[in-house]
Every structure is written in structure tokens, then in C-alpha cells.
Scaffold this active site. Structure first.
Site, PDB file in Angstrom:
ATOM      1  N   ASP A   1       0.807  -1.125   0.004  1.00  0.00           N
ATOM      2  CA  ASP A   1      -0.090   0.123   0.019  1.00  0.00           C
ATOM      3  C   ASP A   1       0.645   1.281   0.066  1.00  0.00           C
TER       4      ASP A   1
ATOM      5  N   CYS B   1     -18.796   0.687 -14.728  1.00  0.00           N
ATOM      6  CA  CYS B   1     -18.138   1.451 -13.711  1.00  0.00           C
ATOM      7  C   CYS B   1     -18.073   2.979 -13.532  1.00  0.00           C
TER       8      CYS B   1
ATOM      9  N   CYS C   1     -17.400  -2.239 -22.437  1.00  0.00           N
ATOM     10  CA  CYS C   1     -17.990  -1.953 -21.086  1.00  0.00           C
ATOM     11  C   CYS C   1     -17.701  -0.820 -20.399  1.00  0.00           C
TER      12      CYS C   1
ATOM     13  N   CYS D   1     -13.253  11.340  -5.630  1.00  0.00           N
ATOM     14  CA  CYS D   1     -13.555   9.932  -5.016  1.00  0.00           C
ATOM     15  C   CYS D   1     -14.057   9.838  -3.578  1.00  0.00           C
TER      16      CYS D   1
ATOM     17  N   CYS E   1     -19.393  -4.229 -11.723  1.00  0.00           N
ATOM     18  CA  CYS E   1     -18.147  -4.751 -12.527  1.00  0.00           C
ATOM     19  C   CYS E   1     -18.756  -6.335 -12.854  1.00  0.00           C
TER      20      CYS E   1
ATOM     21  N   CYS F   1     -17.827   1.251  -7.797  1.00  0.00           N
ATOM     22  CA  CYS F   1     -17.007   0.871  -9.112  1.00  0.00           C
ATOM     23  C   CYS F   1     -16.742  -0.533  -9.134  1.00  0.00           C
TER      24      CYS F   1
ATOM     25  N   CYS G   1     -20.329   5.570 -10.772  1.00  0.00           N
ATOM     26  CA  CYS G   1     -19.410   6.527  -9.788  1.00  0.00           C
ATOM     27  C   CYS G   1     -20.590   7.600  -9.482  1.00  0.00           C
TER      28      CYS G   1
ATOM     29  N   CYS H   1     -11.569  -5.350 -20.237  1.00  0.00           N
ATOM     30  CA  CYS H   1     -12.880  -4.409 -20.291  1.00  0.00           C
ATOM     31  C   CYS H   1     -13.767  -4.280 -21.584  1.00  0.00           C
TER      32      CYS H   1
HETATM   33  C1  B12 Z   1      -3.329   6.314  -4.085  1.00  0.00           C
HETATM   34  C2  B12 Z   1      -4.149   5.251  -3.713  1.00  0.00           C
HETATM   35  C3  B12 Z   1      -5.520   5.337  -3.997  1.00  0.00           C
HETATM   36  C4  B12 Z   1      -6.099   6.726  -4.129  1.00  0.00           C
HETATM   37  C5  B12 Z   1      -6.219   7.032  -5.835  1.00  0.00           C
HETATM   38  C6  B12 Z   1      -6.960   5.914  -6.574  1.00  0.00           C
HETATM   39  C7  B12 Z   1      -5.977   5.410  -7.735  1.00  0.00           C
HETATM   40  N1  B12 Z   1      -6.713   4.655  -8.653  1.00  0.00           N
HETATM   41  O1  B12 Z   1      -4.911   5.577  -7.867  1.00  0.00           O
HETATM   42  C8  B12 Z   1      -7.575   6.589  -3.536  1.00  0.00           C
HETATM   43  C9  B12 Z   1      -7.673   7.164  -2.081  1.00  0.00           C
HETATM   44  C10 B12 Z   1      -8.821   7.413  -4.197  1.00  0.00           C
HETATM   45  C11 B12 Z   1      -7.805   5.080  -3.559  1.00  0.00           C
HETATM   46  C12 B12 Z   1      -9.194   4.546  -3.499  1.00  0.00           C
HETATM   47  C13 B12 Z   1      -9.368   3.191  -3.567  1.00  0.00           C
HETATM   48  N2  B12 Z   1      -8.246   2.252  -3.255  1.00  0.00           N
HETATM   49 CO1  B12 Z   1      -6.360   2.683  -3.329  1.00  0.00          CO
HETATM   50  N3  B12 Z   1      -4.473   2.906  -3.485  1.00  0.00           N
HETATM   51  C14 B12 Z   1      -3.714   3.817  -3.719  1.00  0.00           C
HETATM   52  C15 B12 Z   1      -2.359   3.456  -3.761  1.00  0.00           C
HETATM   53  C16 B12 Z   1      -1.635   3.759  -2.382  1.00  0.00           C
HETATM   54  C17 B12 Z   1      -1.444   3.984  -4.854  1.00  0.00           C
HETATM   55  C18 B12 Z   1      -2.098   3.843  -6.341  1.00  0.00           C
HETATM   56  C19 B12 Z   1      -1.396   4.864  -7.309  1.00  0.00           C
HETATM   57  O2  B12 Z   1      -0.068   4.599  -7.570  1.00  0.00           O
HETATM   58  N4  B12 Z   1      -1.974   5.837  -7.964  1.00  0.00           N
HETATM   59  C20 B12 Z   1      -1.428   6.626  -8.832  1.00  0.00           C
HETATM   60  C21 B12 Z   1      -1.937   6.324 -10.415  1.00  0.00           C
HETATM   61  C22 B12 Z   1      -0.964   7.165 -11.255  1.00  0.00           C
HETATM   62  O3  B12 Z   1      -1.732   4.979 -10.609  1.00  0.00           O
HETATM   63  P1  B12 Z   1      -2.962   3.867 -10.996  1.00  0.00           P
HETATM   64  O4  B12 Z   1      -4.270   4.489 -10.599  1.00  0.00           O
HETATM   65  O5  B12 Z   1      -2.250   2.583 -10.494  1.00  0.00           O
HETATM   66  O6  B12 Z   1      -2.637   4.167 -12.561  1.00  0.00           O
HETATM   67  C23 B12 Z   1      -2.081   3.236 -13.274  1.00  0.00           C
HETATM   68  C24 B12 Z   1      -3.196   2.389 -14.107  1.00  0.00           C
HETATM   69  O7  B12 Z   1      -4.334   2.807 -13.736  1.00  0.00           O
HETATM   70  C25 B12 Z   1      -2.738   2.569 -15.440  1.00  0.00           C
HETATM   71  N5  B12 Z   1      -3.702   3.454 -16.080  1.00  0.00           N
HETATM   72  C26 B12 Z   1      -3.301   4.632 -16.523  1.00  0.00           C
HETATM   73  N6  B12 Z   1      -4.291   5.209 -17.504  1.00  0.00           N
HETATM   74  C27 B12 Z   1      -5.035   4.029 -17.598  1.00  0.00           C
HETATM   75  C28 B12 Z   1      -6.215   3.905 -18.649  1.00  0.00           C
HETATM   76  C29 B12 Z   1      -6.923   2.698 -18.560  1.00  0.00           C
HETATM   77  C30 B12 Z   1      -7.930   2.563 -19.530  1.00  0.00           C
HETATM   78  C31 B12 Z   1      -6.464   1.403 -17.805  1.00  0.00           C
HETATM   79  C32 B12 Z   1      -7.024   0.428 -18.004  1.00  0.00           C
HETATM   80  C33 B12 Z   1      -5.439   1.710 -17.200  1.00  0.00           C
HETATM   81  C34 B12 Z   1      -4.641   3.122 -16.967  1.00  0.00           C
HETATM   82  O8  B12 Z   1      -1.478   3.219 -15.539  1.00  0.00           O
HETATM   83  C35 B12 Z   1      -1.201   4.010 -14.274  1.00  0.00           C
HETATM   84  C36 B12 Z   1       0.156   4.115 -13.922  1.00  0.00           C
HETATM   85  O9  B12 Z   1       0.843   3.284 -14.783  1.00  0.00           O
HETATM   86  C37 B12 Z   1      -2.470   1.676  -4.158  1.00  0.00           C
HETATM   87  C38 B12 Z   1      -1.172   1.098  -3.293  1.00  0.00           C
HETATM   88  C39 B12 Z   1      -0.151   0.830  -4.037  1.00  0.00           C
HETATM   89  N7  B12 Z   1       1.072   1.103  -3.584  1.00  0.00           N
HETATM   90  O10 B12 Z   1      -0.143   0.849  -5.523  1.00  0.00           O
HETATM   91  C40 B12 Z   1      -3.874   1.645  -3.301  1.00  0.00           C
HETATM   92  C41 B12 Z   1      -4.711   0.668  -4.049  1.00  0.00           C
HETATM   93  C42 B12 Z   1      -4.718   0.755  -5.437  1.00  0.00           C
HETATM   94  N8  B12 Z   1      -6.040   0.721  -3.502  1.00  0.00           N
HETATM   95  C43 B12 Z   1      -6.825  -0.128  -3.154  1.00  0.00           C
HETATM   96  C44 B12 Z   1      -8.145  -0.196  -2.869  1.00  0.00           C
HETATM   97  C45 B12 Z   1      -8.674  -1.641  -2.523  1.00  0.00           C
HETATM   98  C46 B12 Z   1      -9.011   1.015  -3.062  1.00  0.00           C
HETATM   99  C47 B12 Z   1     -10.464   1.073  -3.174  1.00  0.00           C
HETATM  100  C48 B12 Z   1     -11.040  -0.002  -3.564  1.00  0.00           C
HETATM  101  C49 B12 Z   1     -10.904   1.342  -1.314  1.00  0.00           C
HETATM  102  C50 B12 Z   1     -12.368   1.423  -1.231  1.00  0.00           C
HETATM  103  N9  B12 Z   1     -13.020   0.229  -1.371  1.00  0.00           N
HETATM  104  O11 B12 Z   1     -12.804   2.434  -0.894  1.00  0.00           O
HETATM  105  C51 B12 Z   1     -10.579   2.714  -3.859  1.00  0.00           C
HETATM  106  C52 B12 Z   1     -10.891   2.378  -5.087  1.00  0.00           C
HETATM  107  C53 B12 Z   1     -10.784   3.591  -6.097  1.00  0.00           C
HETATM  108  C54 B12 Z   1     -10.615   3.270  -7.509  1.00  0.00           C
HETATM  109  N10 B12 Z   1     -11.509   3.123  -8.391  1.00  0.00           N
HETATM  110  O12 B12 Z   1      -9.524   3.268  -7.716  1.00  0.00           O
HETATM  111  C55 B12 Z   1      -5.913  -1.419  -3.573  1.00  0.00           C
HETATM  112  C56 B12 Z   1      -6.530  -1.847  -4.926  1.00  0.00           C
HETATM  113  C57 B12 Z   1      -6.607  -3.517  -5.177  1.00  0.00           C
HETATM  114  C58 B12 Z   1      -6.927  -3.775  -6.819  1.00  0.00           C
HETATM  115  N11 B12 Z   1      -7.776  -4.825  -6.640  1.00  0.00           N
HETATM  116  O13 B12 Z   1      -6.769  -3.230  -7.480  1.00  0.00           O
HETATM  117  C59 B12 Z   1      -4.617  -1.075  -3.490  1.00  0.00           C
HETATM  118  C60 B12 Z   1      -3.464  -1.826  -4.522  1.00  0.00           C
HETATM  119  C61 B12 Z   1      -3.803  -1.085  -2.230  1.00  0.00           C
HETATM  120  C62 B12 Z   1      -3.643  -2.414  -1.949  1.00  0.00           C
HETATM  121  N12 B12 Z   1      -2.494  -2.630  -1.305  1.00  0.00           N
HETATM  122  O14 B12 Z   1      -4.533  -3.623  -1.884  1.00  0.00           O
HETATM  123  N13 B12 Z   1      -6.679   4.604  -3.509  1.00  0.00           N
HETATM  124  S1  SF4 Z   2     -17.244  -2.506 -14.902  1.00  0.00           S
HETATM  125 FE1  SF4 Z   2     -15.327  -3.702 -15.104  1.00  0.00          FE
HETATM  126  S2  SF4 Z   2     -15.410  -4.695 -17.177  1.00  0.00           S
HETATM  127 FE2  SF4 Z   2     -16.869  -2.890 -17.189  1.00  0.00          FE
HETATM  128  S3  SF4 Z   2     -15.491  -0.982 -17.639  1.00  0.00           S
HETATM  129 FE3  SF4 Z   2     -15.685  -1.152 -15.614  1.00  0.00          FE
HETATM  130  S4  SF4 Z   2     -13.699  -2.146 -14.676  1.00  0.00           S
HETATM  131 FE4  SF4 Z   2     -13.982  -2.810 -17.020  1.00  0.00          FE
HETATM  132  S1  SF4 Z   3     -14.651   4.381  -5.028  1.00  0.00           S
HETATM  133 FE1  SF4 Z   3     -14.187   6.578  -5.953  1.00  0.00          FE
HETATM  134  S2  SF4 Z   3     -14.149   6.051  -8.270  1.00  0.00           S
HETATM  135 FE2  SF4 Z   3     -14.951   4.369  -7.196  1.00  0.00          FE
HETATM  136  S3  SF4 Z   3     -17.281   4.386  -7.337  1.00  0.00           S
HETATM  137 FE3  SF4 Z   3     -16.539   5.352  -5.354  1.00  0.00          FE
HETATM  138  S4  SF4 Z   3     -16.212   7.468  -5.885  1.00  0.00           S
HETATM  139 FE4  SF4 Z   3     -16.219   6.728  -7.780  1.00  0.00          FE
END
Ligand code: B12
Ligand code: SF4
Ligand code: SF4
Length: 346
Positions: free
Chosen positions: A130, A191, A188, A211, A245, A241, A195, A185
Site C-alpha cells: 500500500d 463503472c 463495457c 472519489c 463490474c 465501481c 460512480c 474491459c
Molecule cells: C493512491 C491510492 C488510492 C487513491 C487513488 C486511487 C487510484 N486509482 O490511484 C484513493 C484514495 C482514491 C484510493 C481509493 C481506493 N483504493 Co487505493 N490505493 C492507492 C495506492 C496507495 C497508490 C495507487 C497509485 O499509484 N495511484 C497513482 C496512479 C497514477 O496510478 P494507478 O491508478 O495505479 O494508474 C495506473 C493504471 O491505472 C494505468 N492506467 C493509466 N491510465 C489508464 C487507462 C486505462 C484505460 C487503464 C485500464 C489503465 C490505466 O497506468 C497507471 C500508472 O502506470 C495503491 C497502493 C499502491 N502502492 O499501489 C492503493 C490501491 C490501489 N487501493 C486499493 C483499494 C482496495 C482501493 C479502494 C477500492 C478502497 C475502497 N473500497 O474504498 C478505492 C478504489 C478507488 C478506485 N477506483 O481506484 C487496492 C486495489 C486492489 C486492486 N484490486 O486493484 C490498492 C492496490 C491497495 C492494496 N495494497 O491492495 N486509492
Molecule cells: S465495470 Fe468492470 S469490466 Fe466494465 S469497464 Fe468497469 S472495470 Fe471494466
Molecule cells: S470508489 Fe471512487 S471512483 Fe469508485 S465509485 Fe466510489 S467514488 Fe467513484
């Protein structure tokens, strides 16, 4: 040239077996190459990290395992499943209803390291879950555990997105790496439309400022007005979200007993708002809910009451208008205003 310890190659099958023996649900292996910096730097520059200043720090380490562990060669991506039954009702997100998942990862990674040291006693490792410096979803995708969906989460074929992640860097190569998982995906967009607060800046890109998970877990101050509606049925975290899914099928097995809800997760928003500091300390101990702290949980509970316009909670809301905590009293005043707002449309 003489061979050094880090030239030794480990058996991928034995590393995987060690991961399974230490009770990780999924184990994958990726070469520890530097990541493309653009998605992270673009995300930070756009302000999507809100006030998570720690995401801005140590960017070079976040993008290159070699900067964290000298001679890093392999990333072991690890997942623990935690799905909760769909019938379980709670205002706390599924991942946080039971024992804090960070402990499960830390305990199991410690055990995994011991097992790996039996394979090679001079092995060096760096483990992270994390808030450490690793892009866990990206590594998990590269190691074949699953793919990053448009909801920004890692989706696995076995457990959907109901997994938490950790990674371990090794300063050894393995004899076979897993192939990165394809993104599935397709067309689809469920999600993105579901939101409640429009937090997706683009598919897969979450703007933390919008968020509910960020606002309810990380933000210590006042929650912006437009986001408050997203607290209707939530007090800590958000699963919307993930709930929508199609990869999160009903037949995914429920996670192990340590993730079963603790008493705090069964409380109503009114009950959460009314907790004393002592009760919060006792009930939240060992849960991820601790992160939002006492005032944060009460603030969230009040926003949930206000967003739902729950008149039955008026007594506790009125009391908290006079609370010593500014963040709590402001949320209580807002909730009271919502409860008293004239209802329109009959
Ligand atoms: C910061 C963070 C948050 C932030 C920002 C969310 C985010 N998506 O970044 C906040 C506080 C909002 C958050 C919320 C949640 N989080 Co969080 N979070 C983190 C953390 C610490 C860092 C993520 C990060 O680096 N973000 C910065 C951006 C740049 O990175 P990224 O989203 O990973 O983006 C990459 C990809 O998405 C991809 N990408 C970019 N553009 C696109 C476009 C497309 C189409 C696709 C497919 C991909 C893609 O490239 C990006 C970088 O290479 C991680 C732990 C970790 N060390 O990784 C946990 C982590 C991601 N969180 C987790 C969880 C469980 C959640 C929540 C579900 C908690 C909840 N139920 O409330 C929510 C879900 C929100 C969501 N939809 O993402 C889990 C996810 C597990 C999983 N199955 O993926 C993690 C991995 C923690 C863990 N150790 O398990 N989180
Ligand atoms: S609901 Fe699931 S399968 Fe559909 S776009 Fe979102 S992450 Fe992809
Ligand atoms: S976790 Fe964040 S991105 Fe996902 S549905 Fe909730 S508010 Fe939206």
C-alpha cells in the site's frame, strides 16, 4: 568474470510454491524493469492525488525497483482475496470490515521471505504493501495476476477485483516470468457511469478529489459539498465501481475469516456518529478504519446521515453541532440543514 550472488537464478516454480505455502491467493513474477513515468507524472500534475503529498515523494523509487533495492531483478506480485457476501450490509467498504489487510500481507510476506531465504540465504528483498513505494496494480498486471480495469483496479480471473495487493522485490532473476495479463474491459463502461461523484477523469484514471474513498479515508478536513451526496450509503470507503463490474461474479469465493466484519462495521451511521473516543479506540483497533481517525469517522457518519436525510438520527446530529472538533460540528450543521430542507416532489 566471476559470478556474483545476484547472478544466481531462482526457480520460478519454487518461488511460486513458497508464495502459495505462505497463504497468498495469487502469486506472479515480473522482471524488475523501470516503468513508464508518464501515467504517474501526468496523474500527479493534474492534481488527481489531492493532498496525498506522499504520492509526490520518492517518484523515482516508485518507478524503478532498482532504486529501492540494489540489483533488483524480479518483482513478486502477491494478492489476498477478501470478497464479502453480497447480502452483507455495512457502511464500511468490503476490504475494511474485518482485520486490517496490511497485517495479513505483512505477516505473510515475512513468512515468504523466510521461505525464500531457504532457497538462497544471501538473497536481498524489499517488501511493500500500500503506502510503500511500489505501483502495485501495474506490477500485478505485468506479473499476470490480472488486468487494470477502467475502474482503475486490478481485476483477476479468480477473485475479480476483490483482492488486496503487495509486492516483493528480489535481487535475483527467476528462470521463467509470467506474461502480462491482457486488458479485458472491452466496450463495457459500467463503472464509469455508476460512480456517484464522477471521479473518473478518464477510463482507468481516478481523480482522488472527487472519489468518496479518498474523501472518507484520506481527507482530514472538510469534504467538498458536491461530493457529500456520495456518502448516502457509505461511511468509510466506496465499492460502487466494483459492485457493478461483471468480473465480480456472485460465485467468487468469500475471503477468509479474518476479513469477516467486526462489530464496528455493523453499526448504523447514527451509532458511528455517537461513539465516544474510548469506544472508537476499542472498536477500530486492528481495522483499516483507524486511518480516518475518530473525528474522521464521525464526520463521515454525519455526512452519510445528511446525504440520506435521515430524520431518525436528528438527536445525535443536534448534539454534534456543538462538538469541539470543527470538522465534526461543521458536518453536523450541514446534516441538520439537509434533514430540515423542505422535501420537493411530494
Ligand atoms: C493512491 C491510492 C488510492 C487513491 C487513488 C486511487 C487510484 N486509482 O490511484 C484513493 C484514495 C482514491 C484510493 C481509493 C481506493 N483504493 Co487505493 N490505493 C492507492 C495506492 C496507495 C497508490 C495507487 C497509485 O499509484 N495511484 C497513482 C496512479 C497514477 O496510478 P494507478 O491508478 O495505479 O494508474 C495506473 C493504471 O491505472 C494505468 N492506467 C493509466 N491510465 C489508464 C487507462 C486505462 C484505460 C487503464 C485500464 C489503465 C490505466 O497506468 C497507471 C500508472 O502506470 C495503491 C497502493 C499502491 N502502492 O499501489 C492503493 C490501491 C490501489 N487501493 C486499493 C483499494 C482496495 C482501493 C479502494 C477500492 C478502497 C475502497 N473500497 O474504498 C478505492 C478504489 C478507488 C478506485 N477506483 O481506484 C487496492 C486495489 C486492489 C486492486 N484490486 O486493484 C490498492 C492496490 C491497495 C492494496 N495494497 O491492495 N486509492
Ligand atoms: S465495470 Fe468492470 S469490466 Fe466494465 S469497464 Fe468497469 S472495470 Fe471494466
Ligand atoms: S470508489 Fe471512487 S471512483 Fe469508485 S465509485 Fe466510489 S467514488 Fe467513484
Amino acid at each position: 568474470m566471476t559470478a556474483t550472488a545476484s547472478d544466481r537464478v531462482l526457480s520460478a516454480e519454487m518461488v511460486r510454491a513458497a508464495g502459495r505455502a505462505t497463504r497468498f491467493g495469487l502469486v506472479g513474477l515480473a522482471p524488475a524493469q523501470p516503468l513508464d513515468p508518464a501515467p504517474l507524472t501526468d496523474w500527479l500534475r493534474a492534481g488527481h492525488a489531492a493532498d496525498m503529498d506522499w504520492m509526490h515523494r520518492r517518484q523515482e523509487e516508485r518507478l524503478d525497483p532498482g532504486r529501492v533495492l540494489a540489483g533488483a531483478r524480479t518483482v513478486v506480485a502477491l494478492a489476498i482475496p477478501y470478497r464479502r457476501p453480497a447480502t452483507e450490509r455495512s457502511r464500511v467498504a468490503s476490504y475494511a470490515r474485518g482485520r486490517d489487510y496490511h497485517y495479513a500481507h505483512r505477516d505473510r510476506m515475512r513468512a515468504l521471505r523466510q521461505q525464500l531465504l531457504l532457497l538462497d540465504p544471501t538473497l536481498e528483498t524489499y517488501a511493500c504493501v500500500d503506502t510503500g513505494v511500489a505501483m502495485e496494480k501495474v506490477w500485478a498486471e505485468r506479473a499476470g495476476l490480472g488486468f487494470i480495469g477502467k475502474n482503475g483496479l486490478l481485476i483477476t480471473p479468480e477473485f475479480g477485483s476483490w483482492v488486496t495487493l503487495s509486492v516483493m522485490f528480489l535481487d535475483r532473476a527467476v528462470d521463467r516470468y509470467d506474461a502480462p495479463h491482457a486488458r479485458l474491459c472491452g466496450d463495457c463502461t459500467k463503472c464509469l457511469g455508476a460512480c456517484p461523484t464522477g471521479a473518473f477523469a478518464a477510463p482507468g484514471v481516478v481523480d482522488a478529489r472527487r472519489c468518496v474513498a479518498y474523501q472518507s479515508i484520506e481527507n482530514r478536513g472538510s469534504v467538498p459539498e458536491p461530493i457529500r451526496k456520495g456518502f448516502v450509503a457509505r461511511v468509510f470507503g466506496c465499492d460502487v465501481c466494483q459492485d457493478v463490474c461483471p468480473f465480480n461474479r456472485d460465485d467468487i469465493p468469500v475471503g477468509d475469516r479474518r476479513f469477516e466484519p467486526r462489530p464496528l462495521a455493523a453499526l448504523t451511521p447514527a451509532q458511528m456518529a455517537g461513539l465516544t473516543g474510548e469506544e472508537f479506540g476499542r472498536l477500530a483497533a486492528g481495522m483499516a478504519v483507524v486511518r480516518t481517525q475518530y473525528d474522521g469517522l464521525r464526520r463521515n457518519a454525519l455526512l452519510s446521515i445528511g446525504a440520506a436525510r435521515d430524520r431518525s438520527a436528528r438527536a445525535i446530529v443536534e448534539r454534534l453541532v456543538h462538538d469541539d472538533s470543527a470538522v465534526v460540528s461543521e458536518a453536523a450543521a450541514w446534516a441538520l440543514g439537509q434533514i430540515d430542507r423542505p422535501r420537493t416532489g411530494g
